[in-house]
Design an enzyme around this catalytic site. Structure first.
Site, PDB file in Angstrom:
ATOM      1  N   ARG A  38       0.860  -1.189   0.000  1.00 26.85           N
ATOM      2  CA  ARG A  38       0.000   0.000   0.000  1.00 26.85           C
ATOM      3  C   ARG A  38       0.891   1.233   0.000  1.00 26.85           C
ATOM      4  O   ARG A  38       1.674   1.431   0.914  1.00 26.85           O
ATOM      5  CB  ARG A  38      -0.895  -0.019   1.236  1.00 26.85           C
ATOM      6  CG  ARG A  38      -1.915   1.094   1.334  1.00 26.85           C
ATOM      7  CD  ARG A  38      -2.837   0.802   2.515  1.00 26.85           C
ATOM      8  NE  ARG A  38      -3.841   1.817   2.698  1.00 26.85           N
ATOM      9  CZ  ARG A  38      -3.711   2.870   3.503  1.00 26.85           C
ATOM     10  NH1 ARG A  38      -2.589   3.032   4.185  1.00 26.85           N
ATOM     11  NH2 ARG A  38      -4.678   3.743   3.634  1.00 26.85           N
ATOM     12  N   SER A 107     -12.656  -2.848  -2.259  1.00 26.40           N
ATOM     13  CA  SER A 107     -13.087  -2.305  -0.965  1.00 26.40           C
ATOM     14  C   SER A 107     -14.545  -1.863  -1.000  1.00 26.40           C
ATOM     15  O   SER A 107     -14.993  -1.237  -1.965  1.00 26.40           O
ATOM     16  CB  SER A 107     -12.224  -1.101  -0.582  1.00 26.40           C
ATOM     17  OG  SER A 107     -10.930  -1.497  -0.226  1.00 26.40           O
ATOM     18  N   LYS A 136      -5.587   5.871   7.448  1.00 23.61           N
ATOM     19  CA  LYS A 136      -6.200   6.369   6.233  1.00 23.61           C
ATOM     20  C   LYS A 136      -6.709   7.782   6.463  1.00 23.61           C
ATOM     21  O   LYS A 136      -7.378   8.056   7.453  1.00 23.61           O
ATOM     22  CB  LYS A 136      -7.362   5.455   5.813  1.00 23.61           C
ATOM     23  CG  LYS A 136      -7.923   5.761   4.441  1.00 23.61           C
ATOM     24  CD  LYS A 136      -8.948   4.724   4.034  1.00 23.61           C
ATOM     25  CE  LYS A 136      -9.467   4.976   2.634  1.00 23.61           C
ATOM     26  NZ  LYS A 136     -10.481   3.989   2.230  1.00 23.61           N
TER      27      LYS A 136
END
Length: 205
Positions: A38, A107, A136
């Site tokens: 990520r 997601s 996030k």
């Protein structure tokens, strides 16, 4: 049906202070065989270079690498798959780019999105954030354990990953709520010196 590992590590350079390759080295040394890279801040050419190094390590340990968001990077390095968000490339387009063998995850953040997602050409869906998370920016509303249960009932046996604020203290409750797998970031990689030990602890519990 696609088989997910119970613990699904996700790398993070800012949290760990390590390159993706170094994180993959430590995770695979402890037995991780399915890892998502990520990356939200590196320039594409730099992420490409890091992903190539991470994939070399993963191949030696027979581990699979999933790239977050970037179909171009996944294709360029020959990654095993791609994880997409709601605002990323549509799964149908990603499937055309990466082919039938790629693992594609998607997601979702509520039951309506989850129900629609299982109709798409994806191998698993993610639901979250289950708990509050600091990894996030501008996170979606927390769904909680009840949200995981509702999604599980709605999608039947479709492979389901839960993500968001998952730790050694709460991950079993998330699995009991119906998730097949839990994606873990902070509780695995934030202590760089103990990444291998942290992954082993999850698997011993």
């Amino acid at each position: 049906m696609f088989n997910l590992p119970k613990i699904y590590p996700v790398t993070d350079r800012r949290l760990s202070g390590l390159s993706h390759a170094e994180q993959v080295e430590r995770l695979t040394a402890a037995g991780a065989r399915f890892i998502q890279l990520r990356e939200k801040s590196l320039a594409p050419k730099d992420f490409l270079a890091e992903a190539e190094r991470a994939l070399e390590i993963a191949r030696r340990r027979e581990a699979r690498i999933i790239i977050n968001d970037r179909a171009d990077i996944a294709l360029a390095v020959g990654a095993d798959g791609l994880h997409l968000g709601q605002d990323d490339l549509p799964p149908e387009a990603a499937r055309k780019i990466l082919g039938p063998e790629a693992v594609i995850g998607f997601s979702t953040h509520d039951i309506e999105q989850a129900v629609e997602a299982v109709k798409l050409p994806v191998d698993y869906i993610a639901i979250g954030p289950v708990f509050a998370t600091a990894t996030k920016e501008n996170p979606d509303p927390v769904v909680g354990l009840e949200g995981v249960r509702r999604v599980r009932r709605a999608i039947g046996s479709f492979p389901l990953v839960a993500i968001g604020g998952i730790t050694r203290e709460n991950f079993r409750s998330v699995l009991e709520a119906g998730a097949d797998s839990v994606a873990v970031i902070s509780d695995l990689v934030s202590d760089a010196e103990n990444i291998s030990a942290s992954f082993r602890k999850f698997n011993l519990m």
